[in-house]
Design a protein around this motif. Sequence first.
Motif, PDB file in Angstrom:
ATOM      1  N   ILE A   1      17.618   0.231   8.062  1.00 15.78           N
ATOM      2  CA  ILE A   1      17.421  -1.193   8.342  1.00 15.78           C
ATOM      3  C   ILE A   1      16.069  -1.417   9.016  1.00 15.78           C
ATOM      4  CG2 ILE A   1      18.233  -3.115   9.764  1.00 15.78           C
ATOM      5  CD1 ILE A   1      21.102  -2.091   9.255  1.00 15.78           C
ATOM      6  N   ILE A   2      15.763  -0.582  10.016  1.00 15.51           N
ATOM      7  CA  ILE A   2      14.475  -0.700  10.716  1.00 15.51           C
ATOM      8  C   ILE A   2      13.319  -0.474   9.743  1.00 15.51           C
ATOM      9  CG2 ILE A   2      13.004   0.348  12.490  1.00 15.51           C
ATOM     10  CD1 ILE A   2      15.583   0.955  14.059  1.00 15.51           C
ATOM     11  N   LYS A   3      13.445   0.569   8.932  1.00 12.06           N
ATOM     12  CA  LYS A   3      12.390   0.890   7.971  1.00 12.06           C
ATOM     13  C   LYS A   3      12.173  -0.258   6.988  1.00 12.06           C
ATOM     14  CE  LYS A   3      13.461   3.537   4.548  1.00 12.06           C
ATOM     15  NZ  LYS A   3      13.884   4.723   3.768  1.00 12.06           N
ATOM     16  N   ASN A   4      13.260  -0.795   6.445  1.00 15.56           N
ATOM     17  CA  ASN A   4      13.137  -1.843   5.441  1.00 15.56           C
ATOM     18  C   ASN A   4      12.594  -3.143   6.027  1.00 15.56           C
ATOM     19  OD1 ASN A   4      14.098  -0.134   3.429  1.00 15.56           O
ATOM     20  ND2 ASN A   4      16.235  -0.720   3.772  1.00 15.56           N
ATOM     21  N   CYS A   5      12.896  -3.402   7.277  1.00 12.10           N
ATOM     22  CA  CYS A   5      12.360  -4.601   7.922  1.00 12.10           C
ATOM     23  C   CYS A   5      10.843  -4.514   8.064  1.00 12.10           C
ATOM     24  CB  CYS A   5      12.994  -4.791   9.293  1.00 12.10           C
ATOM     25  SG  CYS A   5      14.690  -5.412   9.255  1.00 12.10           S
ATOM     26  N   HIS A   6      10.355  -3.337   8.363  1.00 11.77           N
ATOM     27  CA  HIS A   6       8.925  -3.168   8.619  1.00 11.77           C
ATOM     28  C   HIS A   6       8.106  -2.939   7.339  1.00 11.77           C
ATOM     29  CE1 HIS A   6      10.165  -2.578  12.828  1.00 11.77           C
ATOM     30  NE2 HIS A   6       8.897  -2.777  13.151  1.00 11.77           N
ATOM     31  N   TYR A   7       8.714  -2.278   6.331  1.00 13.73           N
ATOM     32  CA  TYR A   7       7.897  -1.774   5.221  1.00 13.73           C
ATOM     33  C   TYR A   7       8.436  -2.148   3.851  1.00 13.73           C
ATOM     34  CZ  TYR A   7       6.417   0.909   9.263  1.00 13.73           C
ATOM     35  OH  TYR A   7       5.986   1.264  10.516  1.00 13.73           O
ATOM     36  N   HIS A   8       9.177  -3.247   3.770  1.00 15.70           N
ATOM     37  CA  HIS A   8       9.787  -3.648   2.499  1.00 15.70           C
ATOM     38  C   HIS A   8       8.753  -4.044   1.458  1.00 15.70           C
ATOM     39  CE1 HIS A   8       8.924  -7.950   3.177  1.00 15.70           C
ATOM     40  NE2 HIS A   8       9.093  -7.639   4.455  1.00 15.70           N
ATOM     41  N   ASP A   9       7.532  -4.381   1.888  1.00 18.05           N
ATOM     42  CA  ASP A   9       6.533  -4.928   0.969  1.00 18.05           C
ATOM     43  C   ASP A   9       5.515  -3.909   0.482  1.00 18.05           C
ATOM     44  OD1 ASP A   9       5.405  -4.556   3.499  1.00 18.05           O
ATOM     45  OD2 ASP A   9       4.025  -6.248   3.288  1.00 18.05           O
ATOM     46  N   MET A  10       5.674  -2.623   0.792  1.00 18.04           N
ATOM     47  CA  MET A  10       4.597  -1.670   0.531  1.00 18.04           C
ATOM     48  C   MET A  10       4.422  -1.306  -0.945  1.00 18.04           C
ATOM     49  SD  MET A  10       3.329  -1.518   3.456  1.00 18.04           S
ATOM     50  CE  MET A  10       1.985  -0.463   2.965  1.00 18.04           C
ATOM     51  N   THR A  11       5.444  -1.547  -1.771  1.00 15.06           N
ATOM     52  CA  THR A  11       5.324  -1.207  -3.185  1.00 15.06           C
ATOM     53  C   THR A  11       4.183  -1.962  -3.853  1.00 15.06           C
ATOM     54  OG1 THR A  11       7.705  -0.768  -3.313  1.00 15.06           O
ATOM     55  CG2 THR A  11       6.549  -1.117  -5.389  1.00 15.06           C
ATOM     56  N   LYS A  12       3.960  -3.193  -3.445  1.00 11.44           N
ATOM     57  CA  LYS A  12       2.897  -3.979  -4.077  1.00 11.44           C
ATOM     58  C   LYS A  12       1.512  -3.472  -3.725  1.00 11.44           C
ATOM     59  CE  LYS A  12       2.899  -7.718  -0.611  1.00 11.44           C
ATOM     60  NZ  LYS A  12       3.199  -9.151  -0.409  1.00 11.44           N
ATOM     61  N   TYR A  13       1.443  -2.562  -2.749  1.00 11.13           N
ATOM     62  CA  TYR A  13       0.172  -1.934  -2.400  1.00 11.13           C
ATOM     63  C   TYR A  13       0.062  -0.523  -2.986  1.00 11.13           C
ATOM     64  CZ  TYR A  13       0.085  -5.773   0.937  1.00 11.13           C
ATOM     65  OH  TYR A  13       0.120  -7.019   1.507  1.00 11.13           O
ATOM     66  N   GLY A  14       1.025  -0.187  -3.854  1.00 12.39           N
ATOM     67  CA  GLY A  14       0.989   1.105  -4.518  1.00 12.39           C
ATOM     68  C   GLY A  14       1.668   2.224  -3.767  1.00 12.39           C
TER      69      GLY A  14
ATOM     70  N   THR B   1      -1.388   2.651  10.057  1.00 18.13           N
ATOM     71  CA  THR B   1      -1.860   2.912   8.699  1.00 18.13           C
ATOM     72  C   THR B   1      -1.336   1.872   7.710  1.00 18.13           C
ATOM     73  OG1 THR B   1      -1.876   5.273   9.205  1.00 18.13           O
ATOM     74  CG2 THR B   1      -2.030   4.653   6.894  1.00 18.13           C
ATOM     75  N   MET B   2      -0.088   1.460   7.872  1.00 11.38           N
ATOM     76  CA  MET B   2       0.484   0.490   6.928  1.00 11.38           C
ATOM     77  C   MET B   2      -0.261  -0.839   6.978  1.00 11.38           C
ATOM     78  SD  MET B   2       2.669   2.301   5.459  1.00 11.38           S
ATOM     79  CE  MET B   2       3.199   3.965   5.819  1.00 11.38           C
ATOM     80  N   ASP B   3      -0.667  -1.262   8.160  1.00 10.79           N
ATOM     81  CA  ASP B   3      -1.451  -2.493   8.257  1.00 10.79           C
ATOM     82  C   ASP B   3      -2.826  -2.322   7.621  1.00 10.79           C
ATOM     83  OD1 ASP B   3       0.473  -4.039   9.471  1.00 10.79           O
ATOM     84  OD2 ASP B   3      -0.198  -3.593  11.512  1.00 10.79           O
ATOM     85  N   TYR B   4      -3.427  -1.131   7.772  1.00  9.81           N
ATOM     86  CA  TYR B   4      -4.711  -0.872   7.127  1.00  9.81           C
ATOM     87  C   TYR B   4      -4.577  -0.975   5.610  1.00  9.81           C
ATOM     88  CZ  TYR B   4      -7.411   0.716  11.211  1.00  9.81           C
ATOM     89  OH  TYR B   4      -8.112   0.778  12.391  1.00  9.81           O
ATOM     90  N   ILE B   5      -3.458  -0.482   5.079  1.00  3.89           N
ATOM     91  CA  ILE B   5      -3.226  -0.571   3.629  1.00  3.89           C
ATOM     92  C   ILE B   5      -3.062  -2.030   3.220  1.00  3.89           C
ATOM     93  CG2 ILE B   5      -1.589  -0.016   1.789  1.00  3.89           C
ATOM     94  CD1 ILE B   5      -1.096   2.670   3.275  1.00  3.89           C
ATOM     95  N   ARG B   6      -2.279  -2.791   3.988  1.00 10.99           N
ATOM     96  CA  ARG B   6      -2.079  -4.204   3.676  1.00 10.99           C
ATOM     97  C   ARG B   6      -3.395  -4.979   3.725  1.00 10.99           C
ATOM     98  NH1 ARG B   6       2.598  -3.547   7.498  1.00 10.99           N
ATOM     99  NH2 ARG B   6       4.518  -3.522   6.249  1.00 10.99           N
ATOM    100  N   GLN B   7      -4.267  -4.595   4.639  1.00 13.78           N
ATOM    101  CA  GLN B   7      -5.538  -5.300   4.813  1.00 13.78           C
ATOM    102  C   GLN B   7      -6.615  -4.829   3.831  1.00 13.78           C
ATOM    103  OE1 GLN B   7      -6.442  -4.537   8.955  1.00 13.78           O
ATOM    104  NE2 GLN B   7      -4.468  -5.380   9.613  1.00 13.78           N
TER     105      GLN B   7
END
Length: 382
Positions: free
Chosen positions: A235-248, A273-279
């Motif tokens: 649940i914690i993981k999905n709340c934070h990183y549910h959108d990462m597929t669109k960044y590959g 790192t995840m925010d760096y990928i999103r940005q």
Amino acid sequence: MLVTETDVVIIGAGPAGLAVGALLRQAGISFVIIEKNDSVGSSWKGHYDRLRLHTSKKYSHLPGLPFPESYPDFVPKQDFADYLDIYATRYGIEPIFGEEVIRVAKEQNNNVFIVETDNGNLWVSKSVIICTGFNRKPVMPKPDGYDIFKGPQIHSSDYENGNVFSDQNVMVVGMGNTGAEIAMDLSDHGAKTFVSVRNPINVVPLEFRGRPTQHTNIILNKYLPSFITDMIGNIIKNCHYHDMTKYGLNIDKKSPGKMLRKEGKTPVIDQGTMDYIRQGKIEVKPELTKVREHWAWFCDESMIDIDAIIFATGFKSAVEEFVEGGEELLNPYGNPYSAIPGGQWSGMYFLGFNAYKSGILYSIQKESPKIVNHLKEYLRQF
């Protein structure tokens, strides 16, 4: 050739070797520590400049000496290196430096261990504690075209900082904790940064609701069954990183805790790192398939110009390379299956190889007293 007798030989003067050495000193048991490099904690001191502990200082100190109050919760590399030096001095630990152990064998008839180093010296001991850790031997792949690529290709263990890579196109191969942090460092130093990720990753935030995720994990595992903690982790993981597929970036569907227990894979502890990928500061690419003079190709047939490659492809403990018959001691991940294997291996111990619950340093904190207590009883037979 020098032949020396002692009660215990400790191999490795990193955190594990220092921890068990301090407890043996307090117990009045004679020992020597053999270290191939020239200082305590040498592997930690050799890590990249940006490194800080991914685990809270509450759960990362060695037995008997908490970190100073002035240290931040996630201790920087240099502070940790200073702490290890202080710890060795406090407990009067003086390793034998510049000796690499090349053979450990147990003589069943005499019930003693023979420890041999690359300098031809021998130690005869009643017990051996192996503290060489997960990171003894870098894993360095050689992709198709490795020998004709014109730019630098280094393992993460040789990476210091991104200064020399400013304004270059740099690819990090692998996205564990090291690869994720090096990618951030490269971006901060002005490199156009790519990270090649072969498989889905598991990731957890560094902190959750203002406290270290490690702390939350330890508390939950203390009071709840694993299937419930796995559910909470997802649940914690999905709340934070549910959108990462669109960044590959594909996020593994298994919970971080279950992956660690079942597959021995540590999740990425996200320090930004995840925010760096999103940005768009870090671009995710799929599996690397080949390189040429200045180019890299991937499994989706895309290609990029590249100036340098950093392989954050991990390490292996490789204890079987110097422990005779050591293959029998390994779990499916290639690491010692137990801190206290027993049986024909009685008198041999392993410390610093257990990261399957809450981190290596926390396991050292908890397992070192158990090893010393067991060793006290073992030595009574002599």
